[in-house]
Design a protein around this motif. Structure first.
Motif, PDB file in Angstrom:
ATOM      1  N   THR A 125       0.834  -1.207   0.000  1.00  0.00           N
ATOM      2  CA  THR A 125       0.000   0.000   0.000  1.00  0.00           C
ATOM      3  C   THR A 125       0.866   1.254   0.000  1.00  0.00           C
ATOM      4  O   THR A 125       0.609   2.204  -0.735  1.00  0.00           O
ATOM      5  N   GLU A 126       1.903   1.251   0.839  1.00  0.00           N
ATOM      6  CA  GLU A 126       2.795   2.401   0.917  1.00  0.00           C
ATOM      7  C   GLU A 126       3.535   2.618  -0.400  1.00  0.00           C
ATOM      8  O   GLU A 126       3.746   3.761  -0.829  1.00  0.00           O
ATOM      9  N   LEU A 127       3.929   1.509  -1.027  1.00  0.00           N
ATOM     10  CA  LEU A 127       4.624   1.590  -2.313  1.00  0.00           C
ATOM     11  C   LEU A 127       3.732   2.241  -3.356  1.00  0.00           C
ATOM     12  O   LEU A 127       4.160   3.138  -4.099  1.00  0.00           O
ATOM     13  N   MET A 132       1.971   7.130  -6.483  1.00  0.00           N
ATOM     14  CA  MET A 132       0.964   8.116  -6.859  1.00  0.00           C
ATOM     15  C   MET A 132       1.421   9.532  -6.494  1.00  0.00           C
ATOM     16  O   MET A 132       1.223  10.476  -7.265  1.00  0.00           O
ATOM     17  N   GLU A 133       2.052   9.671  -5.337  1.00  0.00           N
ATOM     18  CA  GLU A 133       2.553  10.981  -4.915  1.00  0.00           C
ATOM     19  C   GLU A 133       3.632  11.485  -5.878  1.00  0.00           C
ATOM     20  O   GLU A 133       3.619  12.649  -6.288  1.00  0.00           O
ATOM     21  N   LEU A 134       4.544  10.601  -6.233  1.00  0.00           N
ATOM     22  CA  LEU A 134       5.635  10.992  -7.121  1.00  0.00           C
ATOM     23  C   LEU A 134       5.130  11.365  -8.505  1.00  0.00           C
ATOM     24  O   LEU A 134       5.684  12.249  -9.167  1.00  0.00           O
ATOM     25  N   GLN A 135       4.062  10.702  -8.927  1.00  0.00           N
ATOM     26  CA  GLN A 135       3.513  10.971 -10.249  1.00  0.00           C
ATOM     27  C   GLN A 135       3.004  12.411 -10.367  1.00  0.00           C
ATOM     28  O   GLN A 135       2.988  12.997 -11.447  1.00  0.00           O
ATOM     29  N   GLU A 136       2.604  12.980  -9.232  1.00  0.00           N
ATOM     30  CA  GLU A 136       2.042  14.336  -9.245  1.00  0.00           C
ATOM     31  C   GLU A 136       3.104  15.413  -9.054  1.00  0.00           C
ATOM     32  O   GLU A 136       2.844  16.590  -9.339  1.00  0.00           O
ATOM     33  N   ILE A 137       4.293  15.055  -8.569  1.00  0.00           N
ATOM     34  CA  ILE A 137       5.327  16.054  -8.267  1.00  0.00           C
ATOM     35  C   ILE A 137       5.833  16.700  -9.550  1.00  0.00           C
ATOM     36  O   ILE A 137       6.222  16.023 -10.494  1.00  0.00           O
TER      37      ILE A 137
END
Length: 434
Positions: A125-127, A132-137
């Protein structure tokens, strides 16, 4: 072969651009940690500190801010070389993009290695969440003033239907809402047995019948049971008969069920019935549906229900956990540009009042739900509590909050045996009231 995890040339070019034209740093969203080389992180950090002081960023102010650290980053000569190597500053934003690209890959590699070293279920889940977070940066999603004005201008000259969003399946509800709007979080709340799951399925069905795609996340009821309900709705088959069709189905029921199955098979509907689904699971499946269908196809998401969603992390209080869930669901609705209908339980306080019609304060953990929701709807059936009620088969839909529209109550007919909701005028014409 260029190392895709480190774009040193882009970092050097960007720093050189800033040394040549200091005001460019004001247009950048980069932070020191996004650079791969330590010396570039130190230089950029010094530049940011000069900027925060309100001074112009140039060779002198940067070197002064670096102080004794200047030799650690290559000395004055290295900084001079960075500035002199710049022929033009026109591409500085492109350099920022390349730096972000390399940063995302470095961080994803680091996260993947950490997971590989200590693999756990929570780690999966954390992975995914980190991915998803990195995709938005570093992804710019802002529109210019001209873009917005052009859209408004086109709207002024475009003939539109009364429904601007997804059809709710009820004329009066469409009139009040204009349909379910992209980016909205819609909370549908009621006490048990009021018909909230049936109502949610009715809205999913209405969208599919208009050629839309519907994702249903059922954290309590299995997909087969939900499909039975939808087929009952489509084929006018009493829901209780599905327990033993061979015994209870009439020839007419078999005929209707066969037709309903044929119709349902054509729908673009996905039922996700895994228990204990997390927000990451939900986001992943929505993203998959978005990728598999055209952008202009109406996409509705239904989640049944809020209190069964698992939030990542630990919270001191349940209301804080619910707040994080509703906030993220609202963010999903905006990010994917879709309406999300979120079912929610009501507290037992309803049962202790003489008038059992729900109020906003009856929402469990109501503060965050009311804050994050664009629309809050309550369902109420008087004949559930009052067997002698004159409102037989009538459901009240109370639009208690609508951020961008009116509030108020409408009524519809609820044919419980089939799980069907019908506009009152049409239902009266059919002689179904009473």
């Amino acid at each position: 072969m260029q190392n895709i995890l480190q774009n040193v040339e882009a970092e050097q070019a960007l720093l050189g651009c800033i040394l040549v034209e200091g005001d460019l740093i004001k247009e950048l969203s980069l932070q020191p940690e996004h650079f791969s080389e330590t010396r570039h992180q130190v230089i950029f950090k010094a530049m940011r500190e000069v900027q925060k002081l309100g001074k112009s960023v140039d060779m002198v102010t940067t070197v002064t801010k670096l102080g004794d650290s200047v030799e650690q980053v290559g000395g004055l000569q290295y900084l001079t070389d960075l500035g002199s190597a710049v022929a033009s500053t026109a591409n500085f934003l492109a350099y920022q993009t390349l730096i972000y690209d390399a940063y995302r890959l470095r961080e994803m590699k680091k996260t993947a290695i950490e997971f590989a070293n200590t693999p756990t279920d929570d780690g999966i889940t954390e992975l995914y969440k980190r991915a998803m977070e990195l995709q938005e940066i570093g992804i710019e999603k802002t529109r210019t003033k001209q873009d917005v004005l052009m859209e408004i201008y086109n709207d002024m000259h475009e003939e539109k239907e009364d429904i601007t969003g997804i059809n709710t399946g009820l004329i009066d509800l469409n009139a009040m809402t204009g349909g379910w709007q992209d980016g909205d979080l819609i909370v549908l709340a009621a006490r048990p047995s009021m018909g909230k799951t049936a109502f949610a399925l009715h809205m999913g069905k209405s969208n599919c019948e208009k050629g839309g795609v519907t994702d249903i996340f059922s954290l309590e009821m299995p997909d087969k049971q939900l499909t039975h309900r939808l087929l009952s709705n489509l084929g006018n088959i009493e829901g209780s008969k599905w327990k033993n069709p061979r015994k209870f189905f009439s020839d007419h029921d078999y005929e209707n069920a066969t037709k309903a199955i044929g119709e349902y098979e054509k729908w673009n509907i996905n039922i996700h019935d895994q228990p204990a689904q997390t927000l990451a699971d939900i986001r992943s499946k929505i993203r998959k549906t978005k990728k598999e269908n055209p952008d202009n196809q109406k996409h509705l998401v239904i989640i049944d229900y809020l209190q069964l969603i698992r939030a990542i992390g630990k919270y001191e209080r349940r209301d804080l956990e619910v707040g994080s869930i509703t906030a993220e669901l609202k963010e999903m609705a905006r990010a994917f540009k879709i309406p999300i209908i979120l079912l929610s339980q009501l507290s037992r306080a309803v049962e202790q009042r003489q008038d059992k019609r729900p109020m906003m304060s009856d929402l469990r953990e109501s503060g965050s739900i009311e804050q994050d929701a664009d629309v809050v709807m309550f369902l109420y059936r008087d004949d559930y509590y009052n067997k002698n009620s004159e409102l037989k088969n009538i459901i009240e839909i109370d639009l208690a909050k609508q951020r961008n529209g009116p509030t108020g109550m409408i009524q519809a007919s609820f044919i419980k045996e089939y799980g069907r909701f019908i506009n009152l005028a049409r239902q009266m014409d059919a002689g179904l009231v009473g």
